[in-house]
Motif scaffolding. Structure first.
Motif, short mmCIF file in Angstrom:
data_model
loop_
_atom_site.label_atom_id
_atom_site.label_comp_id
_atom_site.label_asym_id
_atom_site.label_seq_id
_atom_site.Cartn_x
_atom_site.Cartn_y
_atom_site.Cartn_z
N MET A 1 -26.97 24.24 -3.29
CA MET A 1 -26.03 25.18 -2.76
C MET A 1 -25.92 25.12 -1.30
O MET A 1 -24.85 25.55 -0.50
N GLU A 2 -26.81 24.72 -0.20
CA GLU A 2 -26.44 24.37 0.96
C GLU A 2 -25.03 23.29 1.28
O GLU A 2 -24.41 23.68 2.16
N SER A 3 -25.17 22.47 0.52
CA SER A 3 -24.15 21.28 0.64
C SER A 3 -22.86 22.02 0.21
O SER A 3 -21.92 21.67 0.63
N SER A 4 -22.92 22.59 -0.98
CA SER A 4 -21.66 23.24 -1.63
C SER A 4 -21.02 24.23 -0.27
O SER A 4 -19.92 24.21 -0.09
N LEU A 5 -22.00 25.13 0.39
CA LEU A 5 -21.43 25.94 1.28
C LEU A 5 -20.78 25.10 2.34
O LEU A 5 -19.88 25.60 2.91
N ALA B 1 -19.96 13.69 -3.70
CA ALA B 1 -20.72 12.93 -2.81
C ALA B 1 -21.65 13.59 -1.74
O ALA B 1 -22.74 13.00 -1.64
N PHE B 2 -21.24 14.59 -1.14
CA PHE B 2 -22.30 15.33 -0.24
C PHE B 2 -23.28 15.97 -0.91
O PHE B 2 -24.71 15.88 -0.53
N THR B 3 -23.28 16.33 -2.34
CA THR B 3 -24.45 17.01 -2.90
C THR B 3 -25.19 15.67 -3.33
O THR B 3 -26.42 16.16 -3.44
N GLY B 4 -24.75 14.50 -3.74
CA GLY B 4 -25.52 13.47 -3.97
C GLY B 4 -26.57 13.09 -2.82
O GLY B 4 -27.80 12.77 -2.82
N ALA C 1 -31.54 12.93 0.01
CA ALA C 1 -32.22 13.25 1.27
C ALA C 1 -33.46 14.02 0.85
O ALA C 1 -34.61 13.97 1.58
N LEU C 2 -33.21 15.14 0.15
CA LEU C 2 -34.36 16.04 -0.11
C LEU C 2 -35.59 15.41 -0.91
O LEU C 2 -36.55 15.60 -0.83
N PHE D 1 -37.74 13.39 1.50
CA PHE D 1 -38.65 14.09 2.06
C PHE D 1 -39.56 14.72 1.34
O PHE D 1 -40.74 14.60 1.80
N ARG D 2 -39.29 15.08 0.40
CA ARG D 2 -40.40 15.49 -0.63
C ARG D 2 -41.35 14.49 -1.03
O ARG D 2 -42.44 14.55 -1.06
N PHE D 3 -40.83 13.29 -1.42
CA PHE D 3 -41.76 12.32 -1.63
C PHE D 3 -42.63 11.76 -0.45
O PHE D 3 -43.82 11.52 -0.48
#
Length: 109
Positions: free
Chosen positions: A1-5, A29-32, A37-38, A41-43
């Motif tokens: 949602m963040e990258s789409s906005l 590309a931005f969503t990917g 990145a998410l 950082f979760r890993f």
């Protein structure tokens, strides 16, 4: 949602290529890149288990992503010994960055 906005609010404001196909490619590309990145950082957070260990791992992981991903040092400038790291960098963000740049710089204007 963040990258789409982010794409919706900034794509035409920044005056990127106005074709709608390029807008959707940029959004993909931005969503990917955002999901990658998410996931990274979760890993790191799951691997660290505590905030101190996760911050320490993140401190070493982020520069590796920048250096080996082509953000700081271009692929042609990386020494031969670690050029393999460019292709197997901790995240495929290098491919996303290249896709975003190609999407923007190749249209005819």
């Amino acid at each position: 949602m963040e990258s789409s906005l982010w794409i919706i609010f900034t794509y035409y404001t920044i005056e990127f290529a106005s074709a709608s196909a390029r807008f959707f490619k940029q959004s993909l590309a931005f969503t990917g890149v955002h999901q990658t990145a998410l996931s990274l950082f979760r890993f790191v957070a799951a691997l660290g288990r505590t905030q101190v260990v996760a911050n320490t791992l993140g401190t070493f992981t982020l520069p590796m992503v920048f250096v080996l991903g082509g953000f700081v040092v271009a692929k042609d400038d990386i020494q031969d010994l670690i050029v393999l790291g460019y292709y197997v960098s901790p995240t495929p963000m290098m491919y996303g960055q290249n896709a975003i740049a190609i999407n923007e710089f190749l249209p005819e204007r």
